[in-house]
Enzyme design. Structure first.
Site, mmCIF file in Angstrom:
data_model
loop_
_atom_site.group_PDB
_atom_site.id
_atom_site.type_symbol
_atom_site.label_atom_id
_atom_site.label_comp_id
_atom_site.label_asym_id
_atom_site.label_seq_id
_atom_site.Cartn_x
_atom_site.Cartn_y
_atom_site.Cartn_z
ATOM 1 N N ASN A 42 -9.989 -0.549 -2.404
ATOM 2 C CA ASN A 42 -8.579 -0.373 -2.048
ATOM 3 C C ASN A 42 -7.724 -0.961 -3.173
ATOM 4 O O ASN A 42 -7.720 -2.168 -3.376
ATOM 5 C CB ASN A 42 -8.329 -1.092 -0.711
ATOM 6 C CG ASN A 42 -6.888 -1.048 -0.252
ATOM 7 O OD1 ASN A 42 -5.978 -0.739 -1.018
ATOM 8 N ND2 ASN A 42 -6.666 -1.384 1.005
ATOM 9 N N CYS A 78 0.813 -1.227 0.000
ATOM 10 C CA CYS A 78 0.000 0.000 0.000
ATOM 11 C C CYS A 78 0.843 1.272 0.000
ATOM 12 O O CYS A 78 0.386 2.317 -0.458
ATOM 13 C CB CYS A 78 -0.927 0.011 1.203
ATOM 14 S SG CYS A 78 -1.986 -1.421 1.234
ATOM 15 N N HIS A 100 -3.830 7.033 1.344
ATOM 16 C CA HIS A 100 -4.041 5.737 0.691
ATOM 17 C C HIS A 100 -5.457 5.283 1.014
ATOM 18 O O HIS A 100 -5.897 5.348 2.163
ATOM 19 C CB HIS A 100 -3.008 4.731 1.201
ATOM 20 C CG HIS A 100 -3.422 3.311 0.970
ATOM 21 N ND1 HIS A 100 -3.773 2.834 -0.278
ATOM 22 C CD2 HIS A 100 -3.564 2.270 1.836
ATOM 23 C CE1 HIS A 100 -4.097 1.562 -0.164
ATOM 24 N NE2 HIS A 100 -3.990 1.193 1.096
#
Ligand code: UT7
Length: 349
Positions: A306, A114, A276
């Protein structure tokens, strides 16, 4: 010493929209649960026409390169961040170099999940500042849909991930105070197994303390991926969601404050925070912690889920296209994820 500016940016998401209700075919979940716990309404899955992490990255990169006013031939270094590469090796960097008919330039693959894009940006920043390269292409791209556990067992992970790609072209600028002001990178490997995909990997089945003294004849040749691993669903990502959540809500504000402090700035100076897109609840918690207004934070997790390394460049580009980033604005990027790794970047647009 020159500063590094974002000269062009682009993103690509597949047109294959998967709603929360579409997932009910595979697992016991609900639209209400997913929206309440994550803020996600839908995500995109790569088209089944040969679309891969690299091909999506190429589409985003093509837009970024054009907007930077250069051609693929002008790119002098590639940094490609992903946790879902087309091949175990080689990485997507060289596949993109080939697909875009680039010169025989360096291609670096970043595996920081991530926070991959923030790490990649930081590396590129150093190369630009030292004068090593003039046009660096940084790509974050993910095709999660190829390898998630779509049974109820894997629902805590599979509902949150989506596919897509974002890219930026970085160039030197001599304009005082413009560009990347600073980047801040961190890691804590103590929790490496809390969010991980163990296979294929060289640990065999022994990722804890157990050492393999003698190879079992039957295991040789199956160390990367055995039938047993597949039968036991050990070829999918796993996550202790609540533990990741608890760490994320501490590290996000911490690393944003670190970036502000390094530049003598405060949270009121931020024009746009792009966190993020891990979970809307995490982003809202961070917003609350830093006392930021709704206008100061950009989220698009509702539409794309995501997308790990792709989430920040997709959001950055979308915010820019919507006119939410203007020249002179202070933009903060922040990420946290598997590793754990986390980081931030402060940019004067
Ligand atoms: O991007 C990289 C970093 N990743 C993150 O930052 C993710 C951080 N973690 C999270 O976002 C959240 O932990 C999740 C969204 C993954 C999970 O939400 P949660 O509120 O932490 O749920 P939980 O894991 O504590 O599970 C609560 C309940 C459990 O049922 P029981 O044991 O209470 O009966 C789960 O089995 O919710 C259940 N559950 C689900 N129910 C319906 C877990 N996933 C689902 C689902 N649909 N998809």
């Amino acid at each position: 010493m020159p500063q590094t500016k974002i000269a062009g940016l682009g993103y690509y998401v597949p047109d294959n929209v998967i709603t929360n209700n579409d997932l009910l075919k595979y697992m016991d979940t609900s639209d209400e649960w997913i929206i309440e716990r994550t803020g996600i309404k839908e995500r995109r899955y790569a088209n089944r026409t040969g679309e891969t992490t690299t091909t999506m990255g190429v589409k985003a990169a093509t837009i970024a390169i054009e907007r930077a006013g250069i051609t693929a031939q002008d790119v002098d270094f590639i940094i490609f961040a992903t946790l879902s590469p087309d091949y175990y090796f080689p990485g997507c960097g060289v596949l993109l170099q080939r697909a875009m008919h680039m010169k025989e330039i360096g291609a670096l693959d970043v595996r920081n999940q991530c926070s991959g894009f923030v790490y990649a940006l930081s590396i590129a920043d150093q190369f630009i500042k030292t004068g090593m390269y003039k046009n660096i292409l940084v790509v974050g791209s993910e095709k999660h849909s190829f390898g998630l556990d779509f049974s109820t067992r894997g629902r805590n992970i599979s509902v949150i991930f989506g596919d897509g790609a974002g890219a930026v072209v970085l160039q030197p600028t001599s304009e005082a105070g413009q560009g990347i002001l600073s980047t801040h990178l961190h890691s804590d490997g103590q929790s490496a197994e809390l969010l991980a995909m163990f296979n294929p990997g060289t640990h065999g089945n022994h990722w804890h303390e157990e050492a393999v003294a003698d190879f079992d004849e039957a295991e040789i040749g199956q160390m990367f991926m055995s039938h047993n691993m597949i039968d036991n669903a050990q070829n999918f990502p796993t996550m202790d969601g609540p533990s990741v959540f608890k760490k994320a809500v501490v590290k996000f504000p911490e690393v944003i404050k670190e970036a502000l402090s390094a530049n003598g700035l405060q949270s009121t100076d931020i024009n746009l925070l792009i966190p993020h897109q891990a979970n809307l609840r995490i982003a809202q918690f961070v917003q609350h912690q830093l006392k930021l207004s709704d206008e100061q934070v950009f989220n698009n997790i509702e539409k794309y889920g995501n997308t790990t390394a792709a989430s920040i460049p997709i959001a950055l580009c979308e915010a820019w296209e919507q006119g939410k980033i203007k020249k002179g604005d202070l933009v903060c990027l922040a990420a946290f994820g598997s590793g754990f790794t986390w980081g931030s970047a402060l940019i004067r647009w």
